[in-house]
Scaffold this active site. Structure first.
Site, mmCIF file in Angstrom:
data_model
loop_
_atom_site.group_PDB
_atom_site.id
_atom_site.type_symbol
_atom_site.label_atom_id
_atom_site.label_comp_id
_atom_site.label_asym_id
_atom_site.label_seq_id
_atom_site.Cartn_x
_atom_site.Cartn_y
_atom_site.Cartn_z
ATOM 1 N N VAL C 77 26.173 86.696 70.059
ATOM 2 C CA VAL C 77 25.280 84.705 68.725
ATOM 3 C C VAL C 77 23.919 85.562 69.339
ATOM 4 C CG1 VAL C 77 24.467 82.113 68.947
ATOM 5 C CG2 VAL C 77 27.533 83.634 69.206
ATOM 6 N N CYS C 78 23.461 85.849 67.956
ATOM 7 C CA CYS C 78 21.687 85.122 67.849
ATOM 8 C C CYS C 78 21.004 85.269 68.704
ATOM 9 C CB CYS C 78 21.318 85.888 66.742
ATOM 10 S SG CYS C 78 19.671 86.159 66.614
ATOM 11 N N ILE C 79 19.968 85.339 69.680
ATOM 12 C CA ILE C 79 19.842 83.371 70.733
ATOM 13 C C ILE C 79 18.635 83.001 69.827
ATOM 14 C CG2 ILE C 79 17.394 85.677 71.877
ATOM 15 C CD1 ILE C 79 17.863 83.583 74.384
#
Lengths: 140, 100, 119
Positions: C77-79
């Site tokens: 998941v893209c932070i």
């Protein structure tokens, strides 16, 4: 949870970022921009392409103050600088192209004078060749 | 190169841009709402039919079925694939361009 | 062959995550590798463990999580996209991890094909 370790050392690919959406109405333009900037750290070849409403992303004189939204325009300036740095540095094997499709630009009543950054204007046929030779295409 | 189009041609210009920018000899897969471009008797049928002359055009069967579309409505020259066929198309072509 | 997957939309509103899932399952069945799925933009909602669809609907979040457990697919998941949307460690489904956008570039470089699913 499995963390995968990719072997990217010494691998050189050409990634095309296909920008087809106008800015602000949706977030797509901004987040594609962020991924372009990250890829510089990996010294990959990149085509940053503006097609369809994506050409509006680099229209000069954008002012988002009244929207309370971040203005993207300075980020395109950073991409332009990254490209120039890569072009000038002989030790750096990273070729970036910033491309606008002529047909998309003209259909929207724009000329290169309307853009904030320097671009290469390609015909649809020329751009088709660029897309065809890309290793990965990230759209937005 | 495999080009994927997941938008209805009646709502967005994804198909139009794909057809303009796909190099001759490419594969084009219509999926999700893109499958509406694959049927006969619409305002884009002629254009899509023309594209089958220069490119290999495919449509994702499960998306057709879900939308009540059958093989008999397909434009001549378009081939139906399932998800396994989609994987083969992605593997057999040397890259994938998504037209979202 | 190695496939990298990029998902740009959340579950239930768009078909993107469903199509991606079906693609990944088909690819694995054919003996291909899917080392990483990267969730970007609203795609980060695919990792929300608080998602509770009705019993007669598919459970998109759990389905991805099971795939990570069963097949060892790395779900990232893209932070930055996650923080904006409130997808953080506290509500992260099992099998997902949070990391930077560089993980997408890595997947683009390190796989044979990058497949993008979005709107």
């Amino acid at each position: 949870m499995t963390e995968y370790n990719f072997e990217t050392e010494g691998v050189k690919k050409t990634i095309t970022y296909l920008n087809r959406k106008a800015p602000y109405g949706t977030i797509y333009a901004l987040e594609v921009l962020e991924s372009v900037l990250i890829s510089a750290a990996f010294e990959q070849h990149a085509n940053i392409v503006f097609v369809d409403d994506g050409v509006f992303q680099i229209k000069k004189d954008q002012d988002t103050a009244d929207l309370d939204m971040k203005c993207f325009l300075p980020t395109y300036g950073i991409i332009e600088m990254e490209k120039e740095d890569a072009d000038e540095d002989e030790d750096m094997d990273m070729n970036w192209r910033i491309i606008v499709e002529k047909e998309s630009m003209e259909a929207r009543g724009l000329t290169t004078d309307d853009f904030k950054i320097e671009v290469e204007v390609l015909s649809s046929a020329e751009l088709a060749d660029v897309l065809d030779t890309s290793d990965a295409v990230i759209g937005g | 190169m495999l080009h994927t189009v997941n938008k209805s041609p009646f709502e967005r210009n994804s198909l139009e841009s794909c057809l303009r920018l796909a190099k001759k000899g490419s594969a084009i897969l219509l999926l999700e709402d893109g499958v509406y471009a694959a049927i006969n008797g619409t305002s884009v049928s002629d254009k899509v039919s023309g594209a089958t002359k220069d490119n290999s055009v495919y449509v994702l069967g499960p998306d057709m079925k879900a939308r009540g579309l059958g093989e008999s409505q397909l434009i001549d020259g378009i081939k139906i694939v399932d998800y396994a066929g989609f994987v083969d198309l992605a593997a057999d072509n040397d890259g994938v361009t998504p037209w979202l | 062959m190695k496939f990298g997957i990029l998902i740009n939309e959340g579950p239930f509103t768009h078909q993107a995550s469903d199509t991606a899932y079906k693609f990944v399952v088909a690819a694995l069945e054919k003996g291909h590798e899917v080392p990483r799925v990267f969730f970007y933009y609203d795609g980060v909602y695919n990792a929300n463990k608080l998602s509770a669809p009705q019993a007669d609907d598919r459970n998109v979040v759990k389905r991805w999580s099971d795939l990570a457990a069963d097949k060892g697919v790395d779900l990232v998941v893209c932070i930055a996209a996650g923080l904006r949307r409130g997808i953080v460690e506290d509500n992260l489904m099992d099998g997902f991890r949070i990391s930077g956008l560089g993980q997408l570039t890595e997947a683009a470089i390190g796989t044979d094909r990058l497949m993008m699913f979005g709107d």
